[in-house]
Design an enzyme around this catalytic site. Structure first.
Site, PDB file in Angstrom:
ATOM      1  N   LEU A 113      56.281 -58.900  91.011  1.00 24.26           N
ATOM      2  CA  LEU A 113      57.013 -58.846  89.731  1.00 24.26           C
ATOM      3  C   LEU A 113      57.854 -57.585  89.634  1.00 24.26           C
ATOM      4  O   LEU A 113      58.114 -57.069  88.547  1.00 24.26           O
ATOM      5  CB  LEU A 113      56.048 -58.944  88.547  1.00 24.26           C
ATOM      6  CG  LEU A 113      55.362 -60.315  88.383  1.00 24.26           C
ATOM      7  CD1 LEU A 113      54.448 -60.300  87.164  1.00 24.26           C
ATOM      8  CD2 LEU A 113      56.376 -61.448  88.272  1.00 24.26           C
TER       9      LEU A 113
ATOM     10  N   SER B  74      69.683 -65.988 106.338  1.00 24.04           N
ATOM     11  CA  SER B  74      70.963 -65.965 105.626  1.00 24.04           C
ATOM     12  C   SER B  74      72.138 -66.070 106.586  1.00 24.04           C
ATOM     13  O   SER B  74      72.070 -65.587 107.717  1.00 24.04           O
ATOM     14  CB  SER B  74      71.065 -64.651 104.857  1.00 24.04           C
ATOM     15  OG  SER B  74      72.399 -64.407 104.468  1.00 24.04           O
TER      16      SER B  74
ATOM     17  N   THR C 117      74.514 -64.373 106.509  1.00 18.77           N
ATOM     18  CA  THR C 117      75.024 -63.022 106.745  1.00 18.77           C
ATOM     19  C   THR C 117      74.655 -62.515 108.137  1.00 18.77           C
ATOM     20  O   THR C 117      75.253 -61.581 108.653  1.00 18.77           O
ATOM     21  CB  THR C 117      74.504 -62.056 105.641  1.00 18.77           C
ATOM     22  OG1 THR C 117      75.309 -60.892 105.633  1.00 18.77           O
ATOM     23  CG2 THR C 117      73.075 -61.690 105.865  1.00 18.77           C
TER      24      THR C 117
ATOM     25  N   TYR D 112      70.983 -55.243 105.036  1.00 18.62           N
ATOM     26  CA  TYR D 112      70.392 -56.484 104.501  1.00 18.62           C
ATOM     27  C   TYR D 112      70.437 -57.572 105.581  1.00 18.62           C
ATOM     28  O   TYR D 112      69.431 -58.189 105.903  1.00 18.62           O
ATOM     29  CB  TYR D 112      71.151 -56.945 103.253  1.00 18.62           C
ATOM     30  CG  TYR D 112      70.895 -58.383 102.896  1.00 18.62           C
ATOM     31  CD1 TYR D 112      71.833 -59.367 103.180  1.00 18.62           C
ATOM     32  CD2 TYR D 112      69.704 -58.763 102.295  1.00 18.62           C
ATOM     33  CE1 TYR D 112      71.596 -60.691 102.865  1.00 18.62           C
ATOM     34  CE2 TYR D 112      69.457 -60.097 101.975  1.00 18.62           C
ATOM     35  CZ  TYR D 112      70.405 -61.054 102.262  1.00 18.62           C
ATOM     36  OH  TYR D 112      70.165 -62.360 101.963  1.00 18.62           O
TER      37      TYR D 112
ATOM     38  N   LYS E 236      67.324 -59.574 108.101  1.00 15.75           N
ATOM     39  CA  LYS E 236      67.177 -61.011 108.395  1.00 15.75           C
ATOM     40  C   LYS E 236      67.162 -61.232 109.911  1.00 15.75           C
ATOM     41  O   LYS E 236      66.360 -61.979 110.444  1.00 15.75           O
ATOM     42  CB  LYS E 236      68.328 -61.802 107.757  1.00 15.75           C
ATOM     43  CG  LYS E 236      68.369 -61.740 106.239  1.00 15.75           C
ATOM     44  CD  LYS E 236      67.147 -62.357 105.603  1.00 15.75           C
ATOM     45  CE  LYS E 236      67.276 -62.450 104.104  1.00 15.75           C
ATOM     46  NZ  LYS E 236      66.047 -62.948 103.474  1.00 15.75           N
TER      47      LYS E 236
END
Ligand code: WQD
Length: 354
Positions: A41, A132, A134, A156, A160
Site C-alpha cells: 500500500l 514492458s 520499453t 525502469y 524489466k
C-alpha cells in the site's frame, strides 16, 4: 507498489493494485479463480480491493506486505497451497527511474528475488511477469516482434530487462520452472463499471490519466511532448490496449503455463499505433468537447513509435485485444467522472498484515 499475483491450488491469486493488476483479479474471480492480494500500500488504496469485491460479489483475501519483506512473504506462501505467481510489481515511471535508479533496482530486483526465493522454498514453479515494451528501447522494425533486439534506455526499462533475464536463467536451470514474460504496450481505459481505474498519486506520468484529469478540470491542459517526430502528425505513436484485454492476456498466459512451456515471451498489444493527437481526438469524442493542449519539446527517453506485432500471443495464447480506442476513452471517462479523485480519500485500513 510491491504487488504481485499468486495463483494457489484451487487458484487463489494475489493481485497488484496497478490497474492492470486489479483488473486481472476481477477477470480471474469471474473465471472461477480465488484471489489473495498482497500489497505494501505504498501508494495504493485498499479501496481498490473493496471495489473488486463489489464488482464480483466475491471475497478477496488481503495481506499488507512488502516484497522486500521475505519473512512476510514466507508467511503468506505457507498459508496457501500455491500453484503459480503473477508478478506485476514495482515502480513504473520512466522519468522518475532516471532520478532514483537505486530505489527502482532495489524494489524491483530485490523484491523479485525475494518472491522467487519464497516460491522456491514452497516448490512453486509457475510465474507470469508483467514486463514492458520499453525493453525494446528504440526498435529497428515496426510493428515490433518479440525477437526485436532488447535495448532499454532507462533504469525502469532495465529493471524489466534484468528480471526477464533472471527468469530465463531460472527456466534454463530448472526444467520444471515455467515463466511467461508479458511485454505490455500501453494499457489504457478502466473497468466498464466505472468502479475501478487508474488512480495515480500526484501528477500523472502517463498520457491517458493526465488527459482524463484535464477533462475533469483537475489539470488545465495537456502538454504534448514533441510534435517533430517522423509520424503522420508529428506526435509519437504508441500501441494503446484496454486494461481488460491486458488482464485477459494474463489468464491466457496462466493456461499456457499449464503446458509446462519453460520460458515464453509475448507482446500484449493491439497491433494498432495511435499518435498523441489521435488519442486527444478520441478522448474529445468520449468527453464531448475539445480538451486543451499545448505543443512542447520532446520528453527525454521517449521513442517515436512502440507498436506491437501481437501475432505470437494471438496464436500461442489464443488471445487478442478486442476493445477499441473508443471503449478505452469511454471507460476511462466513466471512471473519472464517477471518481474525480480516483481512490484518494478512501483510506480504509486493510484487515491483515504479513
Ligand atoms: C505515451 C505517449 C508521450 C504524457 C510508459 C512505460 C510503459 C508503460 C506505460 C506501465 C508518449 C506522450 C505522455 C504527457 C505526452 N508503463 N505524453 N504528454 O512512455 O509510452 O510508456 O508508460 O505499464 O512501460 O514505458 O507511456 O503514457 O507516458 O506516454 O505527450 O503528459 O504520450 O511522449 O509519446 P510511455 P506514456
Amino acid at each position: 507498489h510491491n504487488m504481485f499475483l499468486l495463483l494457489v491450488e484451487q487458484a487463489i491469486s494475489f493481485i497488484p493494485c496497478l490497474p492492470s493488476g486489479s483488473h486481472t483479479v476481477v477477470e480471474l474471480l469471474e473465471h472461477g479463480q480465488n484471489v489473495v492480494v498482497v500489497d505494501n500500500l505504498y501508494n495504493a488504496s485498499y479501496e481498490a480491493i473493496l471495489r473488486i469485491e463489489q464488482i464480483t460479489g466475491k471475497k478477496v483475501h488481503f495481506f499488507k506486505c512488502d516484497i522486500l519483506n521475505l519473512d512476510g512473504l514466507r508467511k503468506v506462501f505457507n498459508k496457501f497451497d500455491v500453484w503459480s505467481v503473477i508478478h506485476f510489481a514495482g515502480l513504473k515511471a520512466v522519468g522518475e527511474s532516471t532520478q532514483i535508479p537505486l530505489a527502482y533496482y532495489r524494489n524491483s530486483i530485490t523484491g523479485t528475488l525475494n518472491l522467487l526465493q519464497a516460491m522456491n522454498e514452497t516448490n512453486v514453479k509457475n510465474f507470469v511477469f508483467s514486463s514492458s515494451a520499453t525493453v525494446y528501447g528504440n526498435p529497428p522494425v515496426i510493428p515490433i516482434p518479440e525477437t526485436s533486439p532488447i535495448g532499454s534506455t532507462n533504469p525502469y526499462g532495465r529493471t524489466k530487462t534484468f528480471i526477464e533475464q533472471i527468469l530465463m536463467d531460472l527456466c534454463a536451470a530448472d526444467p520444471n520452472f515455467n515463466a511467461a514474460l508479458l511485454r505490455y504496450f500501453n494499457p489504457a481505459g478502466a473497468h466498464p463499471s466505472g468502479l475501478m481505474g487508474e488512480s495515480p498519486n500526484g501528477v500523472p506520468n502517463n498520457l491517458m490519466p493526465f488527459l482524463s484529469q484535464v477533462a475533469i478540470g483537475k489539470r488545465d491542459k495537456l502538454r504534448v511532448f514533441g510534435d517533430d517526430y517522423p509520424t503522420k502528425d508529428g506526435t509519437a505513436i504508441r500501441d494503446y490496449i484496454h486494461v481488460v484485454d491486458v488482464s485477459l492476456g494474463h489468464l491466457a498466459a496462466l493456461e499456457k503455463l499449464k503446458t509446462n512451456p519453460g520460458c515464453v515471451v509475448y507482446n500484449l498489444g493491439s497491433g494498432e499505433g495511435s499518435t498523441v493527437l489521435e488519442m486527444i481526438q478520441a478522448m474529445n469524442k468520449a468527453v464531448g468537447r475539445k480538451l486543451s493542449y499545448e505543443l512542447c519539446p520532446r520528453r527525454p527517453g521517449d521513442v517515436t513509435n512502440l507498436t506491437a506485432d501481437p501475432s505470437k500471443a494471438n496464436k500461442e495464447l489464443n488471445w487478442k485485444a478486442e476493445k477499441t480506442l473508443d471503449e478505452m476513452c469511454v471507460s476511462l471517462w466513466n471512471w473519472q467522472t464517477k471518481n474525480p479523485n480516483g481512490f484518494e480519500g478512501f483510506d480504509v485500513n486493510p484487515p491483515a498484515e504479513c
